[in-house]
Design an enzyme around this catalytic site. Structure first.
Site, PDB file in Angstrom:
ATOM      1  N   GLU A  32      -3.870 -77.283 -59.107  1.00 36.89           N
ATOM      2  CA  GLU A  32      -3.156 -78.439 -59.357  1.00 36.89           C
ATOM      3  C   GLU A  32      -1.944 -79.203 -58.571  1.00 36.89           C
ATOM      4  OE1 GLU A  32      -1.507 -77.012 -63.133  1.00 36.89           O
ATOM      5  OE2 GLU A  32      -3.775 -77.096 -63.726  1.00 36.89           O
ATOM      6  N   VAL A  33      -1.182 -78.819 -58.405  1.00 36.14           N
ATOM      7  CA  VAL A  33      -0.710 -78.686 -56.665  1.00 36.14           C
ATOM      8  C   VAL A  33      -1.209 -78.821 -54.961  1.00 36.14           C
ATOM      9  CG1 VAL A  33       1.608 -78.133 -55.394  1.00 36.14           C
ATOM     10  CG2 VAL A  33       1.661 -78.251 -57.976  1.00 36.14           C
TER      11      VAL A  33
ATOM     12  N   HIS B 109      -1.677 -67.943 -54.410  1.00 32.23           N
ATOM     13  CA  HIS B 109      -1.030 -66.788 -55.336  1.00 32.23           C
ATOM     14  C   HIS B 109      -1.469 -65.384 -55.205  1.00 32.23           C
ATOM     15  CE1 HIS B 109      -1.848 -70.397 -58.267  1.00 32.23           C
ATOM     16  NE2 HIS B 109      -2.497 -70.450 -57.555  1.00 32.23           N
TER      17      HIS B 109
ATOM     18  N   HIS C 170      -1.705 -73.333 -51.079  1.00 29.26           N
ATOM     19  CA  HIS C 170      -0.624 -71.800 -51.644  1.00 29.26           C
ATOM     20  C   HIS C 170      -1.703 -71.272 -51.915  1.00 29.26           C
ATOM     21  CE1 HIS C 170      -1.415 -74.689 -55.487  1.00 29.26           C
ATOM     22  NE2 HIS C 170      -1.282 -73.709 -55.481  1.00 29.26           N
TER      23      HIS C 170
ATOM     24  N   ASP D 229       6.475 -68.037 -58.901  1.00 28.39           N
ATOM     25  CA  ASP D 229       6.223 -69.368 -59.722  1.00 28.39           C
ATOM     26  C   ASP D 229       6.955 -69.398 -60.536  1.00 28.39           C
ATOM     27  OD1 ASP D 229       2.483 -69.992 -59.760  1.00 28.39           O
ATOM     28  OD2 ASP D 229       4.069 -70.276 -61.842  1.00 28.39           O
ATOM     29  N   ILE D 230       6.881 -70.996 -61.374  1.00 26.11           N
ATOM     30  CA  ILE D 230       7.677 -70.856 -62.630  1.00 26.11           C
ATOM     31  C   ILE D 230       6.740 -70.998 -62.995  1.00 26.11           C
ATOM     32  CG2 ILE D 230       6.362 -73.171 -62.774  1.00 26.11           C
ATOM     33  CD1 ILE D 230       9.274 -74.770 -62.638  1.00 26.11           C
TER      34      ILE D 230
ATOM     35  N   ASN E 288      -6.976 -71.760 -55.636  1.00 23.99           N
ATOM     36  CA  ASN E 288      -7.877 -72.963 -56.065  1.00 23.99           C
ATOM     37  C   ASN E 288      -7.560 -73.870 -55.079  1.00 23.99           C
ATOM     38  OD1 ASN E 288      -7.523 -70.205 -57.913  1.00 23.99           O
ATOM     39  ND2 ASN E 288      -5.829 -71.141 -59.124  1.00 23.99           N
TER      40      ASN E 288
END
Ligand code: 5GP
Ligand code: ZN
Length: 116
Positions: free
Chosen positions: A94-95, A101, A99, A29-30, A86
């Site tokens: 948010e994206v 985490h 995905h 993760d960025i 999420n």
């Protein structure tokens, strides 16, 4: 399609990859929320869990297997970790490319608080 995780999957946006096969990619993760914070995605664009279809469930099982392997490789299997998806606005997504985490490397806070 203007999807940041599709672009990461194609390689047109760089990422720090930790796993890749034909169906799945995992990368750091960025903006990590824990010492270990990896995102595991299907390469296929699926916007959220709400958009998954019958043919997709095997890929999600494979993602669980990738998470298990990465937890070992990244040194958090014994100390413990979380695998989080999420979904949607209230879930904090948010994206909108699904995905998971993988979070660990420190004692994580409670996922939610309950009123007394
Ligand atoms: P969400 O809130 O949708 O569950 O999580 C999106 C995650 O994607 C966030 O933790 C955020 O830091 C991460 N993220 C957003 N853009 C990028 C990017 O371009 N590269 C990487 N590696 N992570 C990203
Ligand atoms: Zn996508």
């Amino acid at each position: 399609m203007d999807c940041i995780f599709c672009k990461i999957g194609e390689g047109s946006i760089p990422s720090k990859k930790v796993f890749e096969n034909e169906r799945i990619l995992a990368f750091h993760d960025i903006n990590p929320a824990a010492p270990v914070h990896v995102l595991i995605i299907p390469k296929k664009h699926i916007a959220s869990l709400n958009d998954a279809e019958d043919g997709d469930w095997g890929t999600f099982g494979e993602i669980a297997g990738v998470a298990q392997k990465l937890a070992r490789e990244l040194g958090v299997a014994d100390s413990g970790y979380r695998l989080v998806n999420n979904c949607g606005k209230d879930g904090g997504q948010e994206v909108f490319h699904i995905h998971f985490h993988l979070l660990g490397g420190a004692k994580l806070g409670p996922l939610f608080s309950r009123g007394s």
